[in-house]
Design an enzyme around this catalytic site. Sequence first.
Site, PDB file in Angstrom:
ATOM      1  N   GLY A  17       0.810  -1.204   0.000  1.00 50.42           N
ATOM      2  CA  GLY A  17       0.000   0.000   0.000  1.00 50.42           C
ATOM      3  C   GLY A  17       0.849   1.262   0.000  1.00 50.42           C
ATOM      4  O   GLY A  17       1.846   1.341   0.707  1.00 50.42           O
ATOM      5  N   SER A  23       6.986  -2.925  12.068  1.00 51.31           N
ATOM      6  CA  SER A  23       8.425  -2.735  12.163  1.00 51.31           C
ATOM      7  C   SER A  23       9.158  -3.978  11.680  1.00 51.31           C
ATOM      8  O   SER A  23       8.556  -5.020  11.466  1.00 51.31           O
ATOM      9  CB  SER A  23       8.834  -2.444  13.608  1.00 51.31           C
ATOM     10  N   GLY A  62      22.004  -7.262  22.673  1.00 48.11           N
ATOM     11  CA  GLY A  62      20.805  -6.607  23.203  1.00 48.11           C
ATOM     12  C   GLY A  62      20.163  -7.482  24.266  1.00 48.11           C
ATOM     13  O   GLY A  62      19.887  -8.655  24.027  1.00 48.11           O
ATOM     14  N   TYR A  93      13.680  -7.463  25.769  1.00 53.56           N
ATOM     15  CA  TYR A  93      12.767  -8.598  25.752  1.00 53.56           C
ATOM     16  C   TYR A  93      13.183  -9.692  24.792  1.00 53.56           C
ATOM     17  O   TYR A  93      13.180 -10.867  25.120  1.00 53.56           O
ATOM     18  CB  TYR A  93      11.386  -8.146  25.290  1.00 53.56           C
ATOM     19  N   LEU A 108      16.289 -11.526  25.955  1.00 53.89           N
ATOM     20  CA  LEU A 108      16.028 -12.335  27.150  1.00 53.89           C
ATOM     21  C   LEU A 108      15.262 -13.604  26.813  1.00 53.89           C
ATOM     22  O   LEU A 108      15.597 -14.686  27.271  1.00 53.89           O
ATOM     23  CB  LEU A 108      15.187 -11.528  28.137  1.00 53.89           C
ATOM     24  N   MET A 117       5.828  -0.125  21.457  1.00 49.62           N
ATOM     25  CA  MET A 117       5.959  -1.152  20.429  1.00 49.62           C
ATOM     26  C   MET A 117       5.554  -2.523  20.959  1.00 49.62           C
ATOM     27  O   MET A 117       6.367  -3.379  21.237  1.00 49.62           O
ATOM     28  CB  MET A 117       7.387  -1.139  19.890  1.00 49.62           C
ATOM     29  N   LEU A 118       4.249  -2.685  21.074  1.00 47.32           N
ATOM     30  CA  LEU A 118       3.692  -3.937  21.567  1.00 47.32           C
ATOM     31  C   LEU A 118       2.466  -4.279  20.738  1.00 47.32           C
ATOM     32  O   LEU A 118       1.708  -3.392  20.348  1.00 47.32           O
ATOM     33  CB  LEU A 118       3.252  -3.792  23.022  1.00 47.32           C
ATOM     34  N   HIS A 153      -9.047 -19.157  46.276  1.00 50.05           N
ATOM     35  CA  HIS A 153      -7.904 -19.721  46.985  1.00 50.05           C
ATOM     36  C   HIS A 153      -7.807 -21.199  46.680  1.00 50.05           C
ATOM     37  O   HIS A 153      -8.817 -21.875  46.656  1.00 50.05           O
ATOM     38  CB  HIS A 153      -8.078 -19.524  48.496  1.00 50.05           C
TER      39      HIS A 153
END
Lengths: 479, 585
Positions: free
Chosen positions: B198, B229, B264, B267, B270, B412-413, B542
């Site tokens: 587009g 991204s 890096g 997230y 990791l 950015m999620l 519980h």
Amino acid sequence: MASSSPFLSKIPISNRTICFASSLSPIPSKFPSKSLRHHRRNALKVQSKIREIFMPALSSTMTEGKIVSWIKSEGDVLSKGESVVVVESDKADMDVETFYDGILAAIVVPEGETAPVGAPIGLLAETEEEIAEAKAKAASQTGSTASPAIAPTPPRATSTPAPAISQPTPAPAAPAAEGPRKIVATPYAKKLAKQHKVDINKVVGTGPFGRITPADVEAAVVITPSKPVAPKPAPAAAASPSPAKAAATSSASPLPGSTVISFTTMQAAVSKNMVDSLSVPTFRVGYPVTTNALDALYEKVKPKGVTMTALLAKAAAMALVQHPVVNASCKDGKSFTYNSNINIAVAVAINGGLITPVLQDADKLDLYLLSQKWKELVEKARAKQLQPHEYNSGTFTLSNLGMFGVDRFDAILPPGQGAIMAVGASKPTVVADADGFFSVKSKMLVNVTADHRIVYGADLAAFLQTFAKIVENPESLTL
Amino acid sequence: MQSSFSLSCSQATTVPRSNYTFDSLPFAPSKPINLRFCGLRREALGFSSLSRSHFRRGLQLHTPTRSKRISASLVDNGSPPKSFDYDLIIIGAGVGGHGAALHAVEKGLKTAIIEGDVVGGTCVNRGCVPSKALLAVSGRMRELQSEHHMKALGLQVSAAGYDRQGVADHANNLASKIRNNLTNSLKALGVDILTGVGTILGPQKVKYGKAGFPDNIVTAKDIIIATGSVPFVPKGVEVDGKTVITSDHALKLEFVPDWIVIVGSGYIGLEFSDVYTALGSEVTFVEALDQLMPGFDPEIGKLAQRVLINPRKIDYHTGVFASKITPAKDGKPVTIELIDAKTKEQKDTLEVDAALIATGRAPFTNGLGLENINVVTQRGFVPVDERMRVIDADGNLVPHLYCIGDANGKMMLAHAASAQGISVVEQITGRDHVLNHLSIPAACFTHPEISMVGLTEPQAREKGETEAFEVSVAKTSFKANTKALAENEGEGLAKLIYRPDTGEILGVHIFGLHAADLIHEASNAIALGTRIQDIKFAVHAHPTLSEVLDELFKSAKLKTAPSMYKLVTEVFNLWGRLKLMFQAR
């Protein structure tokens, strides 16, 4: 938190280098104060007002701590009980309080850096005048802190047996061992090396592109303990001074007023080896040996510097020549390893522990050379200068408690060896011979503990028979 | 804000939109963008084509012709069209676009979605979704390999092993399943899926088409850009897709290296360290900032490091840039040159089996035709206001044009993009709506998981200082939770940052078993403005892990001023009692 306070101790002023002697408050201090003590000089001369703040031991497994942040900065006035510094241990971050009033004169270990437990991390002055002096100390200390300060702090548990035994030289913990050296080691290899206190620089890398892999470090570690196994026969406890005992039985909560003293490196090594020995199925065979002839021989050769130890070692070595299986060892539980040499390790009690200097090729050396060798080894052991191969290359161990009047005892088989011989005292005993005549003969009881995976009862009995024959007809020993 | 941004020092990528070349190292701590989590979690819808580099090159080649055509069309159509093909066109069918489309249909809008690649975008195809499949495997592997853990539960397991292809297939199958679900849901709702890249031609006008086919031009009353991204690759890094890889490649799990460097420690890094170490790799982190996991609340980060890094086969270099990364070739290993982040001095060279570039993600806004409407991107991001309305080069709002998700860089999620899309649809259907980004939770799916919503403690304290309110912190441990202990997973911490005067929740951070699922009670409370004094009376079943939060709220100490009402009733009560006493007398 409450217990984390008493890490300040008073130090005598006087000399340039910091001596952190003395009044470690009794509660949980982890480092062996005795080794620190010999630094003390003219302690009486000046009533000092500069104290050191030590890296506290915040948990039983902590060996070093990282300074997260200094809550107080240099020049701040502190009062007893105030938090001064936040220390990160392997478990948590904790505030450390001062135990004294004073002025934080100098920070020796800045934020973000690591110091071993017991090392000074800051200096506390009592009055402003002393700040400058403390600073000067701090300066001299930061320069020298690496070796002298760190050296006497190895209350580490679980270390591999130790060159530290023979040399009380600094075993620098090399905090964050990442120098610019071109050694490629994987992350886990580095961790393992640190954990087992292996110098990564000495490990040979066999991984891709010559990198050091965890397997390489493991190999380096396994080789060290399997051979060195500074063999600890059971008499260790009896023969060595007793503080170790107190520590050994301390799984229950200690009685009020009792003292807990961490193992020294050597004691830790003994402890580890003893626990390891439990994995080997052993059995014991005893044998009475008549020693009249041996005693007679001993009287003859004594003036030439021959010791009883050398005689017994020689006799054992000669018997082993005929029974190689007793000189063998079982490393993996699947195979026999027949040793090419007969190296007799002999347990010797030394101050604070025991060590087993090795008489190498005892079968090949003659009695006089052997005796001479033995003398040298004992001297070296006392001076803590034994080289690793001089205490960890034994293939068979001899432990003699006869000189204490012990008539028989039972030795623990050191891991990595096939058998250990426990020799009792030789005593006059009434014996009846085959014709029914009574006579008095000197008899000693010899008790051998062996690894039943490789040495069977008959093997051991045959070996003892040979040994007894040699002792009873000792002329061959002098050949 | 700043500090959260730094999560991504590596990831806070400066992307000049012209091309993916960087004139400076990717460290741009100046721009106060909202939380931007460098995660697999963030979505990018994409023009992310199968082979991106080709695609980009293609775009550049086409540029001249296109611009000619555009100018022509502008001459023809200087004014917006009077009637439209659609009410709403969304460029990019990732999670953001999908969320917006669903909501638009619900609101009765005639909607089309333009996608140049596959439906689902980064999240579904190259991000959160396949990574969760890998993490599900790594979590089980870790558990099965932990003899100690198993023994404590009374279980006996003989050597756990895995089949790499099987694991990779699981990830791939999951992605295609979710992708089909997404596609089907769009089709079922009557959303037109227009295939092609587009490009915005002018106000309310979009062109789409595949390379080599004639372009189609469609018009819509409103347009949403949701192009997402792509992995950001810093200068000096040569990605070959085999030994030097990005998350796109890593998720295919084509091989499990013995030793991998992860550049890096946000997230993405990791989560991949969790996967790789569980599968037997050793990991070295390279982090440009001075500490690992810079975007997390410091306390949580420290605890996470103790649990997720230190005991594992991981080491790290902090405060360094990977200035040059060369893939393995000619029998040589991957080499990584490290330079000091501050002095730029050469520090070290690593020789390893593979390198994963997890330095964050760069917006994918290249070739979008923004120049046709006088919009200039800021390091690749499309500038928007708090209502996601696009701002042009002169600072004016571009009417009928919105940008959501990674392309605007606000947060950015995946779920943030979706929430932004829904917010936009609300606005264009006549209901003003501003999304509260502080109520959007984030999670990192390590074992155990990390999750958070709102401000970190330093952020809250800074805010408290400038706005003159007090900030308090309450903490509870998973060690006190029955369910966590039953699972033998007592390691964990939940932390509440709040205003003791009003009871407002400023932030909640959780590290522990199922933290990602637990955070929603807190994020919902923030979104709905629920105060601690109210939520603490909510009942939790519980024994459940959610009791960790229950206890957390209950442990908060509020200093609400003694209310006048209470005082008055007290006085009345006292008076009543006195009266009774007198009567009794």
